[in-house]
Design an enzyme around this catalytic site. Structure first.
Site, PDB file in Angstrom:
ATOM      1  N   PHE A   1       0.865  -1.232  -0.048  1.00  0.00           N
ATOM      2  CA  PHE A   1       0.173  -0.134   0.154  1.00  0.00           C
ATOM      3  C   PHE A   1       0.975   1.369   0.045  1.00  0.00           C
TER       4      PHE A   1
ATOM      5  N   ASP B   1      10.529  -6.348  -3.444  1.00  0.00           N
ATOM      6  CA  ASP B   1       9.435  -6.778  -2.611  1.00  0.00           C
ATOM      7  C   ASP B   1       9.061  -8.523  -3.028  1.00  0.00           C
TER       8      ASP B   1
ATOM      9  N   ASP C   1      13.103 -11.448  -1.153  1.00  0.00           N
ATOM     10  CA  ASP C   1      12.984 -11.473   0.179  1.00  0.00           C
ATOM     11  C   ASP C   1      13.958 -10.599   0.925  1.00  0.00           C
TER      12      ASP C   1
ATOM     13  N   ALA D   1       7.498  -5.184   5.347  1.00  0.00           N
ATOM     14  CA  ALA D   1       7.024  -5.801   6.523  1.00  0.00           C
ATOM     15  C   ALA D   1       5.661  -6.617   6.421  1.00  0.00           C
ATOM     16  N   GLU D   2       5.506  -7.295   7.300  1.00  0.00           N
ATOM     17  CA  GLU D   2       4.252  -7.917   7.687  1.00  0.00           C
ATOM     18  C   GLU D   2       3.584  -6.812   8.549  1.00  0.00           C
TER      19      GLU D   2
ATOM     20  N   THR E   1       6.485   2.986  13.134  1.00  0.00           N
ATOM     21  CA  THR E   1       5.121   3.192  13.157  1.00  0.00           C
ATOM     22  C   THR E   1       4.799   3.950  14.569  1.00  0.00           C
ATOM     23  N   ASP E   2       3.668   4.353  14.847  1.00  0.00           N
ATOM     24  CA  ASP E   2       3.252   4.826  16.125  1.00  0.00           C
ATOM     25  C   ASP E   2       2.890   3.912  17.263  1.00  0.00           C
ATOM     26  N   GLU E   3       2.862   2.692  16.407  1.00  0.00           N
ATOM     27  CA  GLU E   3       2.423   1.838  17.435  1.00  0.00           C
ATOM     28  C   GLU E   3       3.199   1.313  18.406  1.00  0.00           C
TER      29      GLU E   3
ATOM     30  N   TYR F   1       2.876  -7.576  16.328  1.00  0.00           N
ATOM     31  CA  TYR F   1       3.385  -6.605  15.062  1.00  0.00           C
ATOM     32  C   TYR F   1       4.155  -5.444  15.778  1.00  0.00           C
TER      33      TYR F   1
ATOM     34  N   LYS G   1       7.975  -4.304  15.095  1.00  0.00           N
ATOM     35  CA  LYS G   1       8.530  -3.122  14.711  1.00  0.00           C
ATOM     36  C   LYS G   1       9.443  -2.264  15.618  1.00  0.00           C
TER      37      LYS G   1
ATOM     38  N   PRO H   1     -17.867  -5.256  10.484  1.00  0.00           N
ATOM     39  CA  PRO H   1     -17.287  -5.662  11.714  1.00  0.00           C
ATOM     40  C   PRO H   1     -16.619  -4.769  12.779  1.00  0.00           C
TER      41      PRO H   1
ATOM     42  N   ARG I   1      -7.925   6.405  16.414  1.00  0.00           N
ATOM     43  CA  ARG I   1      -6.896   6.570  15.625  1.00  0.00           C
ATOM     44  C   ARG I   1      -6.516   7.856  14.972  1.00  0.00           C
TER      45      ARG I   1
ATOM     46  N   ARG J   1     -10.558  -6.975  19.419  1.00  0.00           N
ATOM     47  CA  ARG J   1      -9.114  -7.363  19.186  1.00  0.00           C
ATOM     48  C   ARG J   1      -8.526  -7.585  20.579  1.00  0.00           C
TER      49      ARG J   1
HETATM   50  P1  NAD Z   1       1.575  -3.659   3.218  1.00  0.00           P
HETATM   51  O1  NAD Z   1       1.289  -4.927   3.951  1.00  0.00           O
HETATM   52  O2  NAD Z   1       0.553  -3.074   2.472  1.00  0.00           O
HETATM   53  O3  NAD Z   1       2.781  -3.674   2.411  1.00  0.00           O
HETATM   54  C1  NAD Z   1       3.955  -4.723   2.692  1.00  0.00           C
HETATM   55  C2  NAD Z   1       4.651  -5.096   1.564  1.00  0.00           C
HETATM   56  O4  NAD Z   1       6.013  -5.670   2.177  1.00  0.00           O
HETATM   57  C3  NAD Z   1       4.141  -5.735   0.685  1.00  0.00           C
HETATM   58  O5  NAD Z   1       4.186  -5.532  -0.739  1.00  0.00           O
HETATM   59  C4  NAD Z   1       4.744  -7.245   0.825  1.00  0.00           C
HETATM   60  O6  NAD Z   1       4.836  -8.233  -0.171  1.00  0.00           O
HETATM   61  C5  NAD Z   1       6.164  -6.653   1.160  1.00  0.00           C
HETATM   62  N1  NAD Z   1       6.943  -7.648   2.045  1.00  0.00           N
HETATM   63  C6  NAD Z   1       6.450  -8.556   3.074  1.00  0.00           C
HETATM   64  N2  NAD Z   1       7.431  -9.337   3.500  1.00  0.00           N
HETATM   65  C7  NAD Z   1       8.564  -8.946   2.858  1.00  0.00           C
HETATM   66  C8  NAD Z   1       9.838  -9.573   2.713  1.00  0.00           C
HETATM   67  N3  NAD Z   1      10.103 -10.566   3.850  1.00  0.00           N
HETATM   68  N4  NAD Z   1      10.882  -9.273   1.766  1.00  0.00           N
HETATM   69  C9  NAD Z   1      10.290  -8.344   0.586  1.00  0.00           C
HETATM   70  N5  NAD Z   1       9.036  -7.767   0.629  1.00  0.00           N
HETATM   71  C10 NAD Z   1       8.193  -8.090   1.785  1.00  0.00           C
HETATM   72  O7  NAD Z   1       1.926  -2.657   4.411  1.00  0.00           O
HETATM   73  P2  NAD Z   1       1.836  -0.995   4.340  1.00  0.00           P
HETATM   74  O8  NAD Z   1       0.424  -0.632   5.133  1.00  0.00           O
HETATM   75  O9  NAD Z   1       2.136  -0.514   3.071  1.00  0.00           O
HETATM   76  O10 NAD Z   1       3.019  -0.804   5.386  1.00  0.00           O
HETATM   77  C11 NAD Z   1       4.415  -0.505   4.753  1.00  0.00           C
HETATM   78  C12 NAD Z   1       5.272  -0.078   5.905  1.00  0.00           C
HETATM   79  O11 NAD Z   1       4.974   1.226   6.771  1.00  0.00           O
HETATM   80  C13 NAD Z   1       5.289  -1.076   7.040  1.00  0.00           C
HETATM   81  O12 NAD Z   1       6.795  -1.188   7.464  1.00  0.00           O
HETATM   82  C14 NAD Z   1       4.576  -0.863   8.365  1.00  0.00           C
HETATM   83  O13 NAD Z   1       4.997  -0.928   9.491  1.00  0.00           O
HETATM   84  C15 NAD Z   1       4.739   0.812   7.964  1.00  0.00           C
HETATM   85  N6  NAD Z   1       3.598   1.719   8.509  1.00  0.00           N
HETATM   86  C16 NAD Z   1       2.358   1.610   8.228  1.00  0.00           C
HETATM   87  C17 NAD Z   1       1.256   2.294   8.207  1.00  0.00           C
HETATM   88  C18 NAD Z   1      -0.159   2.177   8.148  1.00  0.00           C
HETATM   89  O14 NAD Z   1      -1.034   2.848   8.535  1.00  0.00           O
HETATM   90  N7  NAD Z   1      -0.437   1.151   6.823  1.00  0.00           N
HETATM   91  C19 NAD Z   1       1.641   3.304   9.382  1.00  0.00           C
HETATM   92  C20 NAD Z   1       2.903   3.483   9.946  1.00  0.00           C
HETATM   93  C21 NAD Z   1       3.825   2.723   9.518  1.00  0.00           C
HETATM   94  O1  DAU Z   2      -0.858   3.345  13.773  1.00  0.00           O
HETATM   95  C1  DAU Z   2      -0.093   2.498  12.597  1.00  0.00           C
HETATM   96  C2  DAU Z   2      -0.484   1.321  12.140  1.00  0.00           C
HETATM   97  O2  DAU Z   2      -1.744   1.427  11.731  1.00  0.00           O
HETATM   98  C3  DAU Z   2       0.205   0.707  11.170  1.00  0.00           C
HETATM   99  O3  DAU Z   2       1.478   0.256  11.997  1.00  0.00           O
HETATM  100  C4  DAU Z   2      -0.022  -0.805  10.939  1.00  0.00           C
HETATM  101  O4  DAU Z   2       0.766  -1.320   9.924  1.00  0.00           O
HETATM  102  C5  DAU Z   2      -1.565  -0.552  10.380  1.00  0.00           C
HETATM  103  O5  DAU Z   2      -2.205  -1.716   9.973  1.00  0.00           O
HETATM  104  C6  DAU Z   2      -2.530   0.087  11.231  1.00  0.00           C
HETATM  105  O6  DAU Z   2      -2.704  -0.595  12.355  1.00  0.00           O
HETATM  106  P1  DAU Z   2      -3.939  -0.800  13.115  1.00  0.00           P
HETATM  107  O7  DAU Z   2      -4.321  -1.713  13.847  1.00  0.00           O
HETATM  108  O8  DAU Z   2      -4.331   0.777  13.753  1.00  0.00           O
HETATM  109  O9  DAU Z   2      -5.091  -0.637  11.862  1.00  0.00           O
HETATM  110  P2  DAU Z   2      -6.486  -1.564  11.458  1.00  0.00           P
HETATM  111  O10 DAU Z   2      -6.995  -0.882  10.097  1.00  0.00           O
HETATM  112  O11 DAU Z   2      -6.270  -2.919  11.529  1.00  0.00           O
HETATM  113  O12 DAU Z   2      -7.285  -1.155  12.429  1.00  0.00           O
HETATM  114  C7  DAU Z   2      -7.655   0.162  12.549  1.00  0.00           C
HETATM  115  C8  DAU Z   2      -8.884   0.412  13.770  1.00  0.00           C
HETATM  116  O13 DAU Z   2     -10.091  -0.334  13.376  1.00  0.00           O
HETATM  117  C9  DAU Z   2      -8.130  -0.611  15.047  1.00  0.00           C
HETATM  118  O14 DAU Z   2      -8.815   0.051  16.294  1.00  0.00           O
HETATM  119  C10 DAU Z   2      -8.915  -1.829  14.869  1.00  0.00           C
HETATM  120  C11 DAU Z   2     -10.453  -1.442  14.399  1.00  0.00           C
HETATM  121  N1  DAU Z   2     -10.918  -2.590  13.395  1.00  0.00           N
HETATM  122  C12 DAU Z   2     -10.129  -2.846  12.473  1.00  0.00           C
HETATM  123  C13 DAU Z   2     -10.535  -4.000  11.672  1.00  0.00           C
HETATM  124  C14 DAU Z   2      -9.799  -4.727  10.576  1.00  0.00           C
HETATM  125  C15 DAU Z   2     -12.288  -2.920  13.593  1.00  0.00           C
HETATM  126  O15 DAU Z   2     -12.933  -2.368  14.252  1.00  0.00           O
HETATM  127  N2  DAU Z   2     -12.803  -3.816  12.659  1.00  0.00           N
HETATM  128  C16 DAU Z   2     -11.853  -4.647  11.639  1.00  0.00           C
HETATM  129  O16 DAU Z   2     -12.705  -5.294  10.796  1.00  0.00           O
END
Ligand code: NAD
Ligand code: DAU
Length: 358
Positions: A27, A49, A75, A99-100, A141-143, A166, A170, A221, A230, A289
């Site tokens: 993403f 990737d 990888d 990342a996962e 991440t802020d987490e 997770y 991180k 859900p 958030r 959760r």
């Molecule tokens: P995402 O799950 O959409 O994408 C992760 C990507 O990493 C995928 O394309 C996957 O194929 C690749 N990947 C996974 N394992 C791999 C490996 N071993 N080698 C090579 N590639 C691999 O994640 P995202 O939401 O785009 O998040 C990207 C980064 O930003 C992550 O590090 C996440 O912790 C961080 N982040 C995400 C958020 C958020 O809200 N989504 C917020 C803050 C930080």
């Molecule tokens: O804060 C940054 C993080 O945000 C990133 O580091 C993570 O990669 C990213 O996945 C995200 O984590 P969250 O756990 O905050 O995101 P998620 O979209 O899974 O959930 C957002 C909120 O919504 C959380 O409070 C859980 C809730 N939720 C989520 C899902 C998937 C629901 O209530 N129902 C759902 O089905």
């Protein structure tokens, strides 16, 4: 790709950077790769990737004929491949996003999170150190800070208290990266960003999951009481912040980024239903959760002061644009939701939807 933050245009581009983006088919990564090609057309961008369930090469379709971009499937934990790639493409800097990334998956199966997020990061850091790269941006991440009460916001000095496998993985990667500056002099900058939303987000995360379910008239859900908060940032503002960290961040420093848009989950879900003209009767309060963090909020004054960061997107407009994108790109998320994603979805929600709220 929508609005471009005016801030970034003011930075004089360096003409000859070769930048490796890990996780560039996910993403944020795919938004970032496109953003870099637009903002720094003189740079070469290399995507590494593994194409896990979350990585989709289709996300970079717009760059298929772009000679300034190269894609390598592999990888981050494969040291031989990483060494080869850094040398072959004469990489100057790494933007590490691979990342996962999904908290719920880390509860169902934590091991992959340690392998990729911790050990994979370690491999990249070692390779970067060996080649004396100019900069390594660790996208954290802020987490890492854990959960907040009803008031206050995380600063870069807040204690690190990750709650889920997770966020623990991180945090380990984030601290490992910083240790490479302190111990080995590798130039590392760490970004800690809040929740992203926008186009190409995998429909397992709150906003795209709710949009897709609503479009299919399926239940929405909501975990627990839906009052978890958030701080939402548009993915393009996150991309801008990563470029700022790369170009202006200080080695060994951490920068918080947020969208200044704290919202309760339930309000977002209701907003999505309203935008789509769907009834609130689709909402289902389901079992919470485990270890669910209650509230995140970011104090990003350091990034404002030192990097000139300000989020350009307003949440309500950004959410409406995102809903429109998912409506217009139904074929994309329908393909994503098929196959492997379906079995995960069923495992994750079967019990919850039949049990109801805890
Ligand atoms: P995402 O799950 O959409 O994408 C992760 C990507 O990493 C995928 O394309 C996957 O194929 C690749 N990947 C996974 N394992 C791999 C490996 N071993 N080698 C090579 N590639 C691999 O994640 P995202 O939401 O785009 O998040 C990207 C980064 O930003 C992550 O590090 C996440 O912790 C961080 N982040 C995400 C958020 C958020 O809200 N989504 C917020 C803050 C930080
Ligand atoms: O804060 C940054 C993080 O945000 C990133 O580091 C993570 O990669 C990213 O996945 C995200 O984590 P969250 O756990 O905050 O995101 P998620 O979209 O899974 O959930 C957002 C909120 O919504 C959380 O409070 C859980 C809730 N939720 C989520 C899902 C998937 C629901 O209530 N129902 C759902 O089905």
């Amino acid at each position: 790709m929508g609005l471009i933050s005016p801030l970034v245009r003011e930075i004089p581009p360096r003409l000859t950077m070769n930048v490796l983006v890990t996780g560039g088919c996910g993403f944020i990564g795919s938004n970032l790769v496109r953003y870099l090609r637009q903002q720094r057309p003189g740079w070469k961008v290399i995507t590494l990737d593994k194409l896990t369930y979350a990585g989709n090469l289709e996300n970079l379709q717009a760059l298929e004929r772009d000679s300034g971009h190269a894609f390598v499937k592999g990888d981050i934990g494969n040291r031989e491949l990483v060494d080869l790639l850094l040398a072959a493409h004469e990489v100057d800097a790494v933007l590490h996003l691979a990342a996962e990334s999904h908290v719920d998956r880390s509860i169902l199966g934590p091991e992959a999170f340690t392998v990729t997020n911790v050990l994979g990061t370690q491999v990249l850091l070692e390779a970067a150190r060996a080649r004396k790269l100019k900069r390594f941006v660790m996208v954290s991440t802020d987490e890492v800070y854990g959960s907040l009460g009803p008031t206050g916001a995380f600063s870069e000095d807040s204690p690190l208290k990750p709650s889920s496998p997770y966020s623990a993985s991180k945090t380990a990667a984030d601290l490992l990266a910083l240790s490479y500056t302190h111990t080995f002099g590798l130039d590392v900058v760490v970004t800690r960003c809040s929740n992203n939303y926008g186009p190409f987000q995998f429909p397992e995360k709150l906003i795209p999951l709710m949009i897709a379910n609503a479009l299919e008239d399926k239940p929405l859900p909501v975990y627990g009481d839906g009052a978890n908060v958030r701080d939402w940032i548009h993915v393009e503002d996150h991309c801008a912040s990563i470029l700022l960290a790369l170009e202006k961040g200080q080695a060994g420093h951490v920068y918080n980024f947020g969208g200044a848009a704290e919202r309760k989950n339930i309000d977002i879900v209701k907003g999505i239903l309203q935008l789509l003209g769907k009834p609130e009767s689709l909402i289902r309060y389901v079992k919470d959760r485990p270890g669910h963090d209650r509230r995140y909020a970011m104090d990003f004054t350091k990034a404002q002061r030192e990097l000139g960061f300000t989020p350009a997107h307003k949440f309500e407009q950004g959410l409406a644009d995102t809903v429109r994108w998912y409506v217009a790109n139904r074929a994309w998320w329908e393909r994503v939701r098929s196959g492997a994603y379906r079995s995960y979805y069923e495992e994750q929600y079967r019990a919850r939807l039949t049990q109801g709220a805890a």
